[in-house]
Design an enzyme around this catalytic site. Structure first.
Site, short mmCIF file in Angstrom:
data_model
loop_
_atom_site.label_atom_id
_atom_site.label_comp_id
_atom_site.label_asym_id
_atom_site.label_seq_id
_atom_site.Cartn_x
_atom_site.Cartn_y
_atom_site.Cartn_z
N ASP A 1 -3.36 -9.10 8.56
CA ASP A 1 -2.22 -8.81 9.42
C ASP A 1 -2.27 -7.41 10.04
O ASP A 1 -1.59 -7.15 11.03
CB ASP A 1 -0.90 -9.01 8.67
CG ASP A 1 -0.84 -8.27 7.34
OD1 ASP A 1 -1.84 -7.64 6.95
OD2 ASP A 1 0.22 -8.33 6.68
N ASN B 1 1.84 -0.23 5.47
CA ASN B 1 2.30 -0.62 4.15
C ASN B 1 3.23 -1.81 4.32
O ASN B 1 4.26 -1.69 4.99
CB ASN B 1 3.05 0.55 3.49
CG ASN B 1 3.78 0.14 2.23
OD1 ASN B 1 3.38 -0.78 1.53
ND2 ASN B 1 4.86 0.84 1.92
N GLY B 2 2.87 -2.96 3.75
CA GLY B 2 3.75 -4.12 3.83
C GLY B 2 3.01 -5.40 4.10
O GLY B 2 1.80 -5.51 3.88
N GLU B 3 3.75 -6.40 4.57
CA GLU B 3 3.19 -7.71 4.91
C GLU B 3 3.90 -8.25 6.16
O GLU B 3 5.13 -8.16 6.25
CB GLU B 3 3.37 -8.72 3.78
CG GLU B 3 2.75 -8.32 2.45
CD GLU B 3 1.24 -8.37 2.44
OE1 GLU B 3 0.65 -8.90 3.42
OE2 GLU B 3 0.64 -7.86 1.47
N CYS C 1 0.83 -1.19 0.00
CA CYS C 1 0.00 0.00 0.00
C CYS C 1 0.87 1.25 0.00
O CYS C 1 2.10 1.18 -0.07
CB CYS C 1 -0.89 0.02 1.25
SG CYS C 1 -1.84 -1.50 1.47
N GLY D 1 14.77 -12.46 -6.00
CA GLY D 1 15.97 -13.04 -5.37
C GLY D 1 16.85 -12.02 -4.70
O GLY D 1 17.99 -12.32 -4.34
N ARG E 1 -4.80 1.40 -0.69
CA ARG E 1 -4.68 -0.04 -0.48
C ARG E 1 -4.52 -0.82 -1.78
O ARG E 1 -5.26 -0.60 -2.74
CB ARG E 1 -5.90 -0.59 0.26
CG ARG E 1 -5.73 -2.07 0.63
CD ARG E 1 -6.91 -2.65 1.36
NE ARG E 1 -6.58 -4.00 1.85
CZ ARG E 1 -7.47 -4.91 2.15
NH1 ARG E 1 -8.77 -4.65 2.06
NH2 ARG E 1 -7.09 -6.11 2.58
N LEU E 2 -3.54 -1.73 -1.78
CA LEU E 2 -3.43 -2.79 -2.76
C LEU E 2 -3.78 -4.07 -2.02
O LEU E 2 -3.02 -4.53 -1.17
CB LEU E 2 -2.02 -2.87 -3.34
CG LEU E 2 -1.74 -3.99 -4.35
CD1 LEU E 2 -2.60 -3.81 -5.60
CD2 LEU E 2 -0.27 -4.03 -4.73
N ILE F 1 -4.11 -7.68 -0.80
CA ILE F 1 -3.32 -8.90 -0.95
C ILE F 1 -3.87 -10.02 -0.05
O ILE F 1 -4.04 -11.15 -0.47
CB ILE F 1 -1.83 -8.66 -0.60
CG1 ILE F 1 -1.25 -7.53 -1.48
CG2 ILE F 1 -1.02 -9.93 -0.74
CD1 ILE F 1 -1.14 -7.86 -2.94
#
Length: 629
Positions: free
Chosen positions: A100, A75-77, A2, A364, A50-51, A53
């Protein structure tokens, strides 16, 4: 994933205009096209884009705690949120959502700032506690997610996920910081300890800041650091088993999503390792994507194709022209600050391709920094061994004279281009590594600057911040210090900034499993021989992944996204290069000697020298300045 923005008054509970917060959020709407919200109270305003997920319908933000005593924009996970949820339920917490965000709220309510080390993931958030009348700003361990802040003349602190959110506030001053220009020309980006605008700061990775309505903003507090001071003992087989366990956990934890998920696949060691472990953990084919170039020397897609075939992935690839310079102006808009890592162009293209099929993509990134995969790190390891053999009283005059006398032979085979190595060996390990990491060495920068700019810069030199960081690092060896510098300085300023801005520009969430902090902490404790052997870096990863990947993928020379900017600047962009010394934008600053700029450009155009990286830096600086006004 987000975008967040907000205003916090630190000189009384002044009202906050919700429309002003909304305009700040609108400036970063690309980060969150699925929803928006603004919450205000006396002295504070929080905004969110918001995106979606996880918990697609059930976790709108700003989110207010069930007890109505705390509000968050995030913003994040958080990858371990389900485990934390169980721990908090055992303490009496109840939950209304399945995501979360609410877990962070409850973690704060039960543990305060001690909640931060319990959060495994990538994040930047603002949490306002109505009981304590405090606002917590926090950033994840490595700085995967950005957070810009600025204090305004009326005492308010504004914050946002990108600089453009702050630029949307009418009271933000747009005065360029000349020290940031020195930093930018040295590194090719503005590092996290500085911003291109005076008064704007970036909350450092692994730090938090507590804002109160009756006190000036305190200095950020570090809540996490990585240490290279200890060493793990064990056989090679034991170390491989531990490493594989950490890698599997890191990858599988980041496969959690309620939207389509895939991976970037370049055909290199790191992305191939992530895809192999994803395939091992997935009941369905992994979605992968790669970008190729129409110039064979720059194209790695044959290796990506092999890995895709080996693991039966749903693979998509796209070939782009080596003359794909059409994004130059758009890149300047993505980054706000000047940013000269030209690999941002193909990175954006692969994000663009991924977003056509998935909303989340695993990358990666992080293994080179954590496990010594960069060529400069293996050079540093060997140079430090040479420094240990020769006392500085001999080494400095000997190699200093050789370095000054040796020609800068850009055209010569690599073994004959020894000037930088000689100059590095004449210096301390920290100074030598700063020289290796710099895009433009201090001697060349000084030759470009006007006398007026040198007075503005004063005694400040960009390299000193890196030297100080390395000297104070929790480390045992020169290799340790080099890796620490890459994790704390180069990675957040360059690599993570590049991936965040290019992925968010197309509303794609990028996740970096090889930056799981437990994996990085394991890598930091490895004996040096498990990281570097001879000229081979990432030794333990390569040995561990031999059961998954062929040797010609594991042990081929590192390539990465290579962009032919030297050819561009002698071809289709030659006109823009020649216009640098006549640029009104740069001329108004008075920072550079125009005659010297002309000399550098002409030397490049004629083929006498390769100044492509410097000219590219100047070009991106000009385009950023045009946008900043």
């Amino acid at each position: 994933m987000c975008g967040i923005a907000g205003i916090v008054h630190t000189e009384g509970l002044k009202p906050v205009d919700p429309d002003r917060v909304r305009r700040m959020c609108d400036a970063i709407a690309h980060r969150g096209p699925d929803g928006e919200g603004v919450w205000t109270a006396p002295g504070v305003g929080l905004g969110h884009r918001r995106l979606s997920i996880i918990d697609l319908a059930g976790s709108p933000q700003p989110m207010i705690a069930a007890e109505q005593d705390a509000v968050i924009v995030f913003n994040g996970e958080i990858y371990n949120f389900r485990e934390l949820r169980k721990d908090l339920q055992a303490l009496g917490a109840t939950f209304r959502t399945d995501g979360d965000t609410e877990v962070i709220l409850e973690a704060w309510r039960h543990w305060g700032v001690d909640c931060l080390p319990r959060l495994h993931g990538m994040f930047a958030f603002a949490l306002h506690d109505l009981r304590q009348r405090t606002t917590l700003l926090a950033r994840d361990r490595f700085g995967v997610k950005p957070l810009f802040t600025a204090r305004l003349s009326d005492g308010a602190v504004i914050f946002g996920s990108e600089l453009k959110a702050l630029l949307a506030h009418p009271s933000l001053r747009r005065e360029i910081d000349p020290l940031a220009v020195e930093d930018y020309l040295a590194w090719g980006y503005v590092p996290d300890h500085r911003s291109i605008l005076k008064g704007v700061e970036k909350l450092p990775a692994g730090h938090y800041q507590l804002l109160r309505p009756d006190a000036p903003p305190p200095a950020p507090v570090q809540w996490w650091d990585v240490s290279f001071a200890d060493r793990t003992k064990g056989s090679a087989q034991d170390l491989e088993a531990h490493l594989l366990h950490h890698m599997r956990e890191a990858v599988t934890s980041r496969m959690l999503a309620d939207v389509p998920l895939g991976a970037f696949l370049s055909g290199g060691v790191d992305s191939s390792s992530v895809v192999a472990l994803m395939a091992e953990a997935s009941a369905t084919p992994v979605k992968t994507c790669s970008i190729g170039f129409d110039v064979g020397a720059l194209d790695e897609t044959a290796y990506a194709d092999r890995i895709a075939a080996q693991y039966h992935t749903q693979h998509r690839k796209r070939t782009v022209s080596a003359d794909d310079y059409s994004l130059v102006d758009r890149l300047a808009g993505m980054f706000d600050e000047p940013f000269a890592d030209a690999s941002a162009l193909p990175t954006f293209r692969v994000c663009e391709l991924a977003r056509e099929h998935v909303t989340v993509a695993l990358s990666g990134d992080g293994a080179d920094e954590a496990f010594a995969g960069y060529r400069r790190q293996t050079f540093q390891h060997r140079e430090e061994q040479a420094r240990a053999l020769l006392p500085s009283a001999i080494r400095q005059p000997l190699f200093g004279a050789l370095g000054r006398a040796w020609p800068k032979a850009d055209w010569a085979p690599r073994p004959l281009r020894a000037k930088t190595t000689f100059l590095s060996l004449a210096e301390s390990g920290e100074q030598g590594y700063a020289r290796a990491l710099a895009v433009t060495p201090p001697e060349l920068r000084d030759s470009l600057y006007s006398q007026d700019f040198k007075r503005l810069r004063g005694d400040y030199r960009a390299e000193q911040s890196l030297v100080d960081l390395m000297r104070n690092a929790p480390a045992r060896s020169g290799l340790d210090r080099a890796q620490y510098a890459d994790l704390k300085f180069y990675m957040p300023g360059d690599i993570l900034t590049k991936v965040d801005r290019t992925s968010m520009a197309v509303s794609l969430e990028a996740r970096e499993p090889l930056l799981d902090h437990r994996l990085v902490e394991f890598g930091a404790r490895l004996p040096e021989r498990a990281r570097v052997r001879g000229t081979t870096g990432k030794w333990l990863i390569k040995q561990t992944m031999r059961r998954y990947l062929p040797d010609d993928v594991l042990f081929r020379p590192k390539m990465g996204f290579v962009t032919p900017i030297a050819q561009w600047l002698r071809g289709p962009l030659a006109g823009e290069a020649m216009g640098l010394s006549r640029s009104d934008t740069l001329a108004r600053t008075g920072w550079f000697e125009n005659g010297r700029l002309d000399f550098v450009v002409q030397a490049h155009l004629s083929g006498r020298a390769d100044h492509s990286r410097l000219i590219w830096q100047l070009l991106m600086l000009q385009k950023s300045m045009d946008r900043l006004g």
